[in-house]
Design an enzyme around this catalytic site. Structure first.
Site, PDB file in Angstrom:
ATOM      1  N   TYR B 226      -9.071  -5.695 -27.145  1.00 47.11           N
ATOM      2  CA  TYR B 226      -8.012  -6.363 -26.332  1.00 47.11           C
ATOM      3  C   TYR B 226      -7.287  -4.968 -25.772  1.00 47.11           C
ATOM      4  O   TYR B 226      -7.144  -3.959 -26.455  1.00 47.11           O
ATOM      5  CB  TYR B 226      -7.120  -7.144 -26.965  1.00 47.11           C
ATOM      6  CG  TYR B 226      -7.678  -8.432 -27.374  1.00 47.11           C
ATOM      7  CD1 TYR B 226      -7.504  -9.304 -26.481  1.00 47.11           C
ATOM      8  CD2 TYR B 226      -8.293  -8.574 -28.592  1.00 47.11           C
ATOM      9  CE1 TYR B 226      -8.227 -10.749 -26.563  1.00 47.11           C
ATOM     10  CE2 TYR B 226      -8.839  -9.520 -28.878  1.00 47.11           C
ATOM     11  CZ  TYR B 226      -9.017 -10.966 -27.932  1.00 47.11           C
ATOM     12  OH  TYR B 226      -9.687 -11.904 -28.466  1.00 47.11           O
ATOM     13  N   SER B 227      -6.872  -4.800 -24.384  1.00 47.70           N
ATOM     14  CA  SER B 227      -6.310  -3.608 -23.835  1.00 47.70           C
ATOM     15  C   SER B 227      -4.785  -3.668 -24.107  1.00 47.70           C
ATOM     16  O   SER B 227      -4.359  -4.945 -24.481  1.00 47.70           O
ATOM     17  CB  SER B 227      -6.403  -3.703 -22.209  1.00 47.70           C
ATOM     18  OG  SER B 227      -7.748  -3.909 -22.135  1.00 47.70           O
ATOM     19  N   CYS B 396      -9.825  -2.999 -13.531  1.00 50.38           N
ATOM     20  CA  CYS B 396     -10.079  -3.752 -14.910  1.00 50.38           C
ATOM     21  C   CYS B 396     -10.124  -4.957 -14.829  1.00 50.38           C
ATOM     22  O   CYS B 396      -9.221  -5.666 -13.974  1.00 50.38           O
ATOM     23  CB  CYS B 396      -8.819  -3.174 -15.908  1.00 50.38           C
ATOM     24  SG  CYS B 396      -8.858  -3.872 -17.672  1.00 50.38           S
ATOM     25  N   GLU B 436     -13.108  -0.418 -16.236  1.00 49.93           N
ATOM     26  CA  GLU B 436     -13.053  -1.386 -17.445  1.00 49.93           C
ATOM     27  C   GLU B 436     -13.310  -2.779 -17.088  1.00 49.93           C
ATOM     28  O   GLU B 436     -12.206  -3.207 -16.896  1.00 49.93           O
ATOM     29  CB  GLU B 436     -11.854  -0.709 -18.383  1.00 49.93           C
ATOM     30  CG  GLU B 436     -11.974  -1.252 -19.684  1.00 49.93           C
ATOM     31  CD  GLU B 436     -11.138  -0.810 -20.706  1.00 49.93           C
ATOM     32  OE1 GLU B 436      -9.960  -1.317 -20.812  1.00 49.93           O
ATOM     33  OE2 GLU B 436     -11.451   0.314 -21.089  1.00 49.93           O
ATOM     34  N   TYR B 438     -15.103  -6.485 -18.351  1.00 45.98           N
ATOM     35  CA  TYR B 438     -15.938  -7.055 -19.478  1.00 45.98           C
ATOM     36  C   TYR B 438     -16.157  -8.663 -19.054  1.00 45.98           C
ATOM     37  O   TYR B 438     -15.839  -8.920 -18.066  1.00 45.98           O
ATOM     38  CB  TYR B 438     -14.620  -7.032 -20.655  1.00 45.98           C
ATOM     39  CG  TYR B 438     -13.241  -7.381 -20.539  1.00 45.98           C
ATOM     40  CD1 TYR B 438     -12.652  -6.061 -20.509  1.00 45.98           C
ATOM     41  CD2 TYR B 438     -12.938  -8.559 -20.413  1.00 45.98           C
ATOM     42  CE1 TYR B 438     -11.225  -6.286 -20.154  1.00 45.98           C
ATOM     43  CE2 TYR B 438     -11.436  -8.693 -20.358  1.00 45.98           C
ATOM     44  CZ  TYR B 438     -10.719  -7.412 -19.758  1.00 45.98           C
ATOM     45  OH  TYR B 438      -9.221  -7.884 -19.813  1.00 45.98           O
TER      46      TYR B 438
HETATM   47  C1  LIG Z   1     -12.508  -2.810 -23.308  1.00 43.94           C
HETATM   48  C2  LIG Z   1     -11.920  -4.419 -23.341  1.00 43.94           C
HETATM   49  C3  LIG Z   1     -10.612  -4.918 -23.247  1.00 43.94           C
HETATM   50  C4  LIG Z   1     -10.272  -6.198 -23.264  1.00 43.94           C
HETATM   51  N1  LIG Z   1      -9.360  -6.442 -22.940  1.00 43.94           N
HETATM   52  C5  LIG Z   1      -8.849  -7.772 -22.989  1.00 43.94           C
HETATM   53  C6  LIG Z   1      -7.564  -8.387 -22.871  1.00 43.94           C
HETATM   54  O1  LIG Z   1      -6.579  -7.376 -22.621  1.00 43.94           O
HETATM   55  N2  LIG Z   1      -7.269  -9.594 -22.810  1.00 43.94           N
HETATM   56  C7  LIG Z   1      -8.358 -10.354 -23.148  1.00 43.94           C
HETATM   57  O2  LIG Z   1      -8.002 -11.816 -23.474  1.00 43.94           O
HETATM   58  N3  LIG Z   1      -9.593  -9.842 -23.414  1.00 43.94           N
HETATM   59  C8  LIG Z   1      -9.775  -8.780 -23.279  1.00 43.94           C
HETATM   60  N4  LIG Z   1     -11.087  -8.412 -23.489  1.00 43.94           N
HETATM   61  C9  LIG Z   1     -12.190  -9.366 -23.819  1.00 43.94           C
HETATM   62  C10 LIG Z   1     -12.177  -9.731 -25.438  1.00 43.94           C
HETATM   63  O3  LIG Z   1     -12.515  -8.492 -26.075  1.00 43.94           O
HETATM   64  C11 LIG Z   1     -12.943 -10.937 -25.885  1.00 43.94           C
HETATM   65  O4  LIG Z   1     -14.286 -10.664 -25.204  1.00 43.94           O
HETATM   66  C12 LIG Z   1     -12.377 -12.365 -25.001  1.00 43.94           C
HETATM   67  O5  LIG Z   1     -10.974 -12.479 -25.592  1.00 43.94           O
HETATM   68  C13 LIG Z   1     -12.936 -13.436 -26.088  1.00 43.94           C
HETATM   69  O6  LIG Z   1     -13.291 -13.350 -27.411  1.00 43.94           O
HETATM   70  P1  LIG Z   1     -13.444 -14.519 -28.238  1.00 43.94           P
HETATM   71  O7  LIG Z   1     -13.667 -14.243 -29.619  1.00 43.94           O
HETATM   72  O8  LIG Z   1     -12.113 -15.640 -28.043  1.00 43.94           O
HETATM   73  O9  LIG Z   1     -15.095 -15.376 -27.797  1.00 43.94           O
HETATM   74  P2  LIG Z   1     -16.226 -15.395 -28.347  1.00 43.94           P
HETATM   75  O10 LIG Z   1     -16.240 -16.338 -29.626  1.00 43.94           O
HETATM   76  O11 LIG Z   1     -16.604 -14.086 -28.848  1.00 43.94           O
HETATM   77  O12 LIG Z   1     -17.036 -15.889 -27.278  1.00 43.94           O
HETATM   78  C14 LIG Z   1     -17.065 -17.318 -26.756  1.00 43.94           C
HETATM   79  C15 LIG Z   1     -17.748 -17.522 -25.529  1.00 43.94           C
HETATM   80  O13 LIG Z   1     -16.842 -16.945 -24.373  1.00 43.94           O
HETATM   81  C16 LIG Z   1     -17.421 -16.069 -23.729  1.00 43.94           C
HETATM   82  N5  LIG Z   1     -16.496 -15.139 -23.468  1.00 43.94           N
HETATM   83  C17 LIG Z   1     -16.273 -13.883 -23.861  1.00 43.94           C
HETATM   84  N6  LIG Z   1     -14.984 -13.326 -23.444  1.00 43.94           N
HETATM   85  C18 LIG Z   1     -14.821 -14.046 -22.417  1.00 43.94           C
HETATM   86  C19 LIG Z   1     -13.751 -14.131 -21.509  1.00 43.94           C
HETATM   87  N7  LIG Z   1     -13.055 -13.107 -21.299  1.00 43.94           N
HETATM   88  N8  LIG Z   1     -13.574 -15.010 -20.475  1.00 43.94           N
HETATM   89  C20 LIG Z   1     -14.706 -16.154 -20.391  1.00 43.94           C
HETATM   90  N9  LIG Z   1     -15.687 -16.418 -21.489  1.00 43.94           N
HETATM   91  C21 LIG Z   1     -15.612 -15.286 -22.242  1.00 43.94           C
HETATM   92  C22 LIG Z   1     -18.409 -15.476 -24.596  1.00 43.94           C
HETATM   93  O14 LIG Z   1     -19.721 -14.930 -23.983  1.00 43.94           O
HETATM   94  C23 LIG Z   1     -19.007 -16.497 -25.319  1.00 43.94           C
HETATM   95  O15 LIG Z   1     -19.975 -17.310 -24.817  1.00 43.94           O
HETATM   96  C24 LIG Z   1     -11.345  -7.161 -23.565  1.00 43.94           C
HETATM   97  C25 LIG Z   1     -12.735  -6.604 -23.712  1.00 43.94           C
HETATM   98  C26 LIG Z   1     -12.854  -5.390 -23.675  1.00 43.94           C
HETATM   99  C27 LIG Z   1     -14.387  -4.858 -23.742  1.00 43.94           C
END
Ligand SMILES: Cc1cc2nc3c(=O)[nH]c(=O)nc-3n(C[C@H](O)[C@H](O)[C@H](O)COP(=O)(O)OP(=O)(O)OC[C@H]3O[C@@H](n4cnc5c(N)ncnc54)[C@H](O)[C@@H]3O)c2cc1C
Ligand code: SF4
Ligand code: SF4
Lengths: 475, 438
Positions: B226-227, B396, B436, B438
């Protein structure tokens, strides 16, 4: 000050505009250079846009910038690596003194000779390769040829700059003479023999860039150790460019081999005649080309025993390969080295003073490096499941310079009679027929992504571009 | 640098099948991380700091190879000397055996180039700025313009202080919704306090949260990134805390209903709860610090987090009279006004401080507008900024926006008579374009 001034007529990172006399002298030389390029540069390349690498600075971020350039408009310039504070002369009798920023009077003649010899090879390659553009096996290869060409031209500039800046009138005359000598010219040949050999076909070109440009690497490495700092800094930068040339050679041969093996496996044959009939170069012919280029190139290192080499080293002008990485006294007085000689019809090793054997030291370093690459080619054959292996010939094979020049030695290192040599020469060195056969395969292929039948496509494109990228634009 | 054990390492390796042993990389590497024997050129994992200096000078491309490995089991120099070919990537099972998180996106926590940015921003982007030097010739690769270096005036970032094996604990001190309740993209603003544990961060960096529990096959969950949404001196200035912008994931990227593991966990936390944190991550998505540097920010959804952090830092500097100027321009996309996080606070920022542009794609009755559409509308202003060498661009949010945004930048530059070949390469080289997604 690592960025390059491209607004000047002659791009440079040496503050050329601060030295008006020098600037004028070089600007005077430039039209002659352009005329030489026009007359003897790559044939038919004047109006294409070629995807070339140009340096905008000499640091890692700036020196490999890619874009389309028409070859005659390439910005040949003068680039020196940044100065290293507190650099010293690292070998010879001046070891420990501050590196020279000016030419030491007593070493002037020798230094000039070294620079002229190095400089002379650069336009030579361009001349040797000028017809190859007409028979390039692909656009990708055509671009690589042109890249090699413009960089040879730039390396000439590097040496010409040193001559003009540090050697006054003699230097200017030497610089002019480099444009007057021509490769293979009966009256004014290039200084070193290998640079008067033709590069008639692409197999020769790859062999040349593999073997002969590798000689360049070793010479430049030795000069990059020089106590004369401007020479060290120029050659350091040239080395980064030279790497691409060796890459063209190593990967070129590798691709030729890969294609041959592919066809051999398809046809389930190792019969050279059948392989040739399928339009690819049989491995035995590749071996003969290898024998030729290897032996011609190791002659470039000069005589096995040389008092000049000793003087160059002693006076701190030209070091060994990786001089500063070696842990000896860097003076070498009283040390010995083994060189080959013939005694009673047999090759024997003799211990000679190491200082006199420095050409041999550099040659041996080179040989080791070359053979490692031959083994990488063998991996390609091995991967294809074929039993054939390429081998580098013996160091004494087909030598024209030094103690071994008068004897006939087989590729496996036996001294043989003139009769035996004559009986086997066609097995060991490319014959006129071999060359004619290879020449018969050379036809121009320029459609993006297409390759001549005798060579495989590369693993990846230049600068990570796709292989079918438009590397040359013809309109 | 004394890198702590972070479990995973994105190891820098040289492909021995392609390398021609030309020595260029060894001569280039500023820290002496490259060495050779008679057979191979290799990178010493202990020494390489991923500066990428060696990437573009290599004539063969063989130097641009990376493998995710457990840090403790990084390939040694001697091992590499013996190679004839690169080893295959370790499988998730092999990584798991080594006791580290082994999900597909395990990179998220790997130390290495862009490792902290997850797989999306990593190796593909390196050594490739010039790859797109001829736009229109090859398929446009927006990632190729992503800078691997921070702006020259950026502050020094700490990274990887805590790894998967030694996470630190933070306490939740705040959790509020920052968009309208009931929208599909419910987003929370979560504040974490680190107590006495050192956790220095900069705007643009991210952290990893390790969700409790285990996945379907019984392995501990891997960390999610998370950022950071707050400035360097804390969400509350002078406190050892930071904030996150977390979207509750209720559907996957294809729109199928699914409950996100980490995001739901975070959104449901109450003040006083504790979380396991690793990081911080990120060495290039950092803001310039020199006076009169302009910042162009382009984001969607939670991509606003780093933009909020940078904007807030500039606002604090300005308030204290310490910043002399430099323009801020923000392009922010969401489906609707109601879904857009921080809408209220953003609207109250002075117009002479930040130039804000909203793009809504699902406002009933209005045409769909995306951030790149808005950028084109504002091309005159953007072109002016692109001509200024003091302009830094940050993108981003959702992966899908990236290409459109970079293409818009390219078109705006070209219409203004700038060569994108030159500008795009300069933006990358000088650490002025950061992606950045995702
Ligand atoms: C550098 C970086 C910065 C990030 N910053 C933020 C941030 O500031 N705030 C934030 O909320 N997230 C951010 N993310 C995304 C975050 O890391 C997670 O991927 C996201 O929050 C989902 O995690 P989860 O465990 O809830 O879902 P998981 O259990 O990992 O995944 C559930 C399902 O949802 C899908 N999924 C994953 N992420 C998303 C999404 N964002 N939208 C829709 N579907 C998704 C997956 O592919 C999977 O099918 C960032 C990612 C990166 C790489
Ligand atoms: S990335 Fe930097 S530190 Fe690592 S090997 Fe390359 S030049 Fe050296
Ligand atoms: S620069 Fe590239 S080709 Fe040359 S030695 Fe290094 S990895 Fe190998």
């Amino acid at each position: 000050m690592s960025s390059i001034n491209y607004t000047d007529k002659i791009p440079n990172n040496v503050d050329l505009s601060q030295d008006k006399a020098l600037q004028r002298a070089l600007e005077h030389w430039q039209p002659n250079y352009l005329q030489w390029w026009h007359d003897l540069g790559p044939e038919g390349s004047q109006s294409f846009d070629v995807y070339l690498r140009t340096a905008v600075s000499v640091d890692p971020q700036g020196w490999a910038q890619f874009g389309y350039v028409k070859m005659p408009e390439y910005r040949w310039g003068i680039f020196l690596n940044p100065r290293e504070e507190g650099r010293e002369v690292n070998f010879g009798e001046h070891k420990g003194e501050a590196a020279w920023q000016e030419v030491p009077g007593e070493h002037r003649a020798n230094l000039r000779r070294i620079i002229v010899t190095q400089g002379d090879t650069e336009p030579a390659s361009v001349e040797q390769q000028r017809h190859l553009g007409l028979t390039a096996p692909s656009q990708y290869d055509l671009r690589n040829l042109f890249q090699v060409n413009v960089e040879e031209g730039r390396h000439l500039w590097a040496m010409v700059y040193l001559l003009h800046k540090y050697f006054g009138r003699d230097g200017r005359e030497e610089a002019d003479a480099m444009l007057q000598r021509h490769s293979g010219d009966a009256d004014h040949p290039r200084i070193l023999g290998a640079f008067n050999e033709k590069t008639p076909d692409w197999l020769s070109f790859y062999m040349f860039t593999y073997f002969t440009d590798r000689d360049g690497k070793f010479q430049l490495c030795a000069l990059a150790e020089s106590g004369f700092d401007p020479l060290a800094r120029t050659t350091k930068f040239m080395l980064t460019e030279e790497a691409h040339h060796m890459f063209v050679g190593e990967s070129g041969i590798s691709r030729v081999i890969a294609r041959t093996c592919e066809v051999m496996n398809q046809l389930k044959t190792d019969d050279p005649a059948k392989v040739r009939a399928a339009g690819v170069i049989d491995l035995a012919t590749i071996q003969r080309y290898l024998n030729f280029h290897f032996s011609v190139t190791i002659d470039l290192f000069g005589a096995d025993e040389s008092s000049n080499a000793a003087i160059f080293y002693n006076s701190g002008l030209k070091g060994r390969f990786e001089e500063t990485k070696r842990d000896d006294d860097h003076r070498l007085q009283g040390r010995t080295y083994k060189v080959l000689a013939v005694q009673n019809g047999q090759l024997v090793e003799r211990e000679v003073p190491m200082l006199n054997a420095l050409n041999e030291v550099l040659r041996d370093d080179y040989i080791k490096d070359s053979i490692a690459g031959v083994n990488r080619w063998n991996k390609v054959i091995e991967k294809a499941g074929l039993p054939f292996r390429l081998v580098a010939p013996h160091k004494a094979f087909n030598r024209k310079i030094g103690a071994l020049s008068g004897v006939r030695v087989s590729p496996d290192g036996r001294v043989v009679s003139e009769a035996e040599w004559a009986a086997h020469e066609r097995e060991w060195l490319p014959s006129a027929e071999d060359r004619a056969f290879v020449a018969s395969l050379m036809g121009r292929v320029v459609e993006p992504g297409k390759f001549a039948n005798w060579i495989a496509p590369p693993v990846m494109g230049i600068n990570r571009q796709p292989v079918d990228f438009e590397y040359v634009r013809f309109n | 640098m004394n890198a702590p054990d972070t479990g995973l390492l994105k190891q820098h390796l040289i492909d021995p099948e392609i390398c021609i042993r030309c020595n260029t990389c060894e001569a280039t590497c500023p820290v002496g991380a490259i060495t050779h024997n008679d057979d191979n050129y290799v990178v010493d994992a202990e020494k390489c700091n991923f500066c990428m200096d060696c990437i573009s000078p290599c004539p063969t491309g063989s130097i641009d190879n990376w493998r995710t490995v457990p840090r403790a089991k990084a390939y040694t120099v001697d091992e590499q000397f013996g190679w004839e070919a690169l080893p295959a990537e370790l499988t998730p099972d092999q990584l798991a055996e080594a006791g580290v998180a082994a999900e597909g996106e395990a990179d998220a926590a790997a130390e290495g180039p862009g490792g902290a940015l997850g797989a999306s921003a990593s190796s593909s982007a390196f050594g490739g700025a010039e790859a797109a030097a001829a736009p229109g010739e090859a398929a446009f690769n927006s990632a190729a313009f992503n800078a691997s270096l921070p702006p020259w005036s950026a502050a020094h970032a700490y990274t990887n202080l805590y790894g998967p094996k030694n996470p630190t604990t933070a306490t939740v001190v705040g959790n509020v919704k920052v968009n309208e309740a009931g929208t599909e993209n419910e987003t929370h603003h979560i504040v974490l306090d680190f107590g006495r544990m050192p956790f220095p961060v900069l705007e643009g960096q991210s952290i990893g949260i390790v969700p409790p529990g285990a996945d379907a096959s019984g392995r501990p969950h891997h960390a999610r990134q998370y950022s950071i949404a707050s400035p360097r001196n804390g969400e509350r200035p002078g406190y050892n805390n930071l904030s996150l912008t977390v979207k509750r994931v209720t559907a996957d990227h294809q729109g199928r209903p699914v409950r996100g593991v980490c995001s739901n966990y975070l959104c449901d936390l109450k003040p006083g709860d504790t979380v396991q944190v690793i990081g911080p991550f990120g060495t290039s998505f950092l803001m310039p610090n020199h006076p009169r540097s302009n910042i162009v920010m382009i984001c969607t959804g939670t991509g606003s987090a780093p933009m909020r952090a940078m904007t807030e830092w500039r606002r604090r500097l300005r308030k204290s009279g310490k910043f002399e100027g430099g323009r801020l321009m923000l392009f922010f996309g969401a489906r609707t006004r109601e879904e857009l996080p921080y809408f209220g606070p953003l609207m109250s920022l002075p117009k002479d401080f930040i130039d804000i542009n909203f793009a809504f794609s699902r406002t009933p009755g209005a045409p769909k507008r995306y951030v790149q559409d808005l950028m084109r509308e504002r091309s005159a202003d953007l072109a002016g900024l692109l001509k200024d060498e003091d302009t830094y661009v940050y993108v981003c949010g959702l992966k899908s926006m990236e290409e459109g945004v970079v293409l818009a930048l390219r078109d705006i530059a070209q219409q203004a008579g700038l060569s994108w070949d030159t500008l795009g390469a300069a933006l990358k080289r000088e650490g002025r374009l950061h992606l950045e997604t995702y």
